[in-house]
Design a protein around this motif. Sequence first.
Motif, mmCIF file in Angstrom:
data_model
loop_
_atom_site.group_PDB
_atom_site.id
_atom_site.type_symbol
_atom_site.label_atom_id
_atom_site.label_comp_id
_atom_site.label_asym_id
_atom_site.label_seq_id
_atom_site.Cartn_x
_atom_site.Cartn_y
_atom_site.Cartn_z
ATOM 1 N N ARG A 175 37.446 85.825 -1.549
ATOM 2 C CA ARG A 175 36.119 85.783 -2.160
ATOM 3 C C ARG A 175 35.958 84.541 -3.027
ATOM 4 O O ARG A 175 36.922 84.050 -3.624
ATOM 5 C CB ARG A 175 35.890 87.026 -3.025
ATOM 6 C CG ARG A 175 35.863 88.335 -2.254
ATOM 7 C CD ARG A 175 35.970 89.526 -3.195
ATOM 8 N NE ARG A 175 37.266 89.569 -3.870
ATOM 9 C CZ ARG A 175 37.614 90.497 -4.761
ATOM 10 N NH1 ARG A 175 36.750 91.448 -5.103
ATOM 11 N NH2 ARG A 175 38.805 90.462 -5.317
ATOM 12 N N GLU A 179 31.286 85.286 -6.333
ATOM 13 C CA GLU A 179 31.229 86.568 -5.634
ATOM 14 C C GLU A 179 32.020 87.629 -6.391
ATOM 15 O O GLU A 179 31.558 88.764 -6.563
ATOM 16 C CB GLU A 179 31.778 86.398 -4.218
ATOM 17 C CG GLU A 179 31.624 87.637 -3.345
ATOM 18 C CD GLU A 179 32.124 87.406 -1.930
ATOM 19 O OE1 GLU A 179 32.000 88.332 -1.108
ATOM 20 O OE2 GLU A 179 32.653 86.300 -1.644
ATOM 21 N N ARG A 182 30.001 88.601 -9.554
ATOM 22 C CA ARG A 182 28.852 89.465 -9.282
ATOM 23 C C ARG A 182 29.295 90.888 -8.923
ATOM 24 O O ARG A 182 28.667 91.867 -9.351
ATOM 25 C CB ARG A 182 27.998 88.869 -8.163
ATOM 26 C CG ARG A 182 27.261 87.591 -8.567
ATOM 27 C CD ARG A 182 26.179 87.246 -7.555
ATOM 28 N NE ARG A 182 26.749 87.057 -6.223
ATOM 29 C CZ ARG A 182 27.149 85.879 -5.739
ATOM 30 N NH1 ARG A 182 27.078 84.794 -6.501
ATOM 31 N NH2 ARG A 182 27.628 85.787 -4.520
ATOM 32 N N GLN A 183 30.365 91.011 -8.152
ATOM 33 C CA GLN A 183 30.862 92.342 -7.809
ATOM 34 C C GLN A 183 31.303 93.090 -9.061
ATOM 35 O O GLN A 183 31.030 94.289 -9.211
ATOM 36 C CB GLN A 183 32.027 92.225 -6.825
ATOM 37 C CG GLN A 183 31.622 91.763 -5.442
ATOM 38 C CD GLN A 183 32.819 91.539 -4.529
ATOM 39 O OE1 GLN A 183 33.976 91.659 -4.940
ATOM 40 N NE2 GLN A 183 32.544 91.197 -3.270
#
Length: 328
Positions: A175, A179, A182-183
């Motif tokens: 990732r 990313e 944000r997760q």
Amino acid sequence: MLRSSGRAWVPWGVNYDRDADFHLLEEYWEREWDRVAEDFREIRDLGCTVVRVHLQFGRFMKAPDRPNEEALRRLTRLLDLAAGLGLYLDLTGLGCYRKEDAPLWYLNAPEQERWTMQARFWEAVAGACAPSPAVFCYTLMNEPVSPPAASDDLLAGDLAGLHYVERLTRDPAGRSRPEITRQWMDVLIPGIRRRDPGRLVTCGMFFLFEVPAGLTLGPDPKEIAAPLDFLCLHLYPKEKEIDRELDLLKTLTAAGKPVVIQEMFPLNCPLPAFQTFLDRTRGVASGWISFYWGRTIAEYRRSSTLEAAVMASWLEFFRDQGPRFRAP
């Protein structure tokens, strides 16, 4: 702006992360509450509007799914103290500053389980704090790092035995850094919004190696800013690099949200240079937060050490700047 009146309000305050002997707040707030109350009065007298306190995960969670109700009650008492003094709290969470005190069931947990524990921490804190008018914001974590590569150790660095930096994951697993960020936010923030809707949420950041690509949650602020209400930067200017550090600060404004300098101190420059830096942040930053460690200007002046002289001069400078910077 203050919701009740619509009046402009400027966050100008201090981190109250520890005392002068490196004791964390939760290590003395129960047995020495009078000292905490005195410190808050001294912070008010310095002209502050906000106090940033750092909540340790292990003090607020007794088990992965069980908050420490006594710690939550103590926190609401702290909010009552702040409200009575006209102060607002920046509640910074998930601290594992003393590595030896961080629960192994937390440190050793797989990524998703650990993020779920963090979300439960924030749901418990936001639920307890929601009735108070004295919350400025919830800062998800002090200095989280979305790592570009795998690492076995979640806790990075060591400053006087305290770990202020924490990696979001041990393994990026292909990732990108934004990313991962944000997760992680998508797991933590919904519980806060549900328990305390309308309250501001942010996250601490700094620039690794003092380059734009080194922003700790991802190289592009626009990619990580959407879930947050404003952005926070930790910035310690160097005398000969003020232009470059101001450029770094300005990169955050590209995300279209207010920016607060959540940590600042003349660690790497004399006060005249810091004055230049501070003046030039006006119109870029929307708030400024330094440090207070439980000793007054008078107490520092009674000491003969160089450290005490530096701190006394800094607190005098900070107090005297307040009227200009608190003005909208």
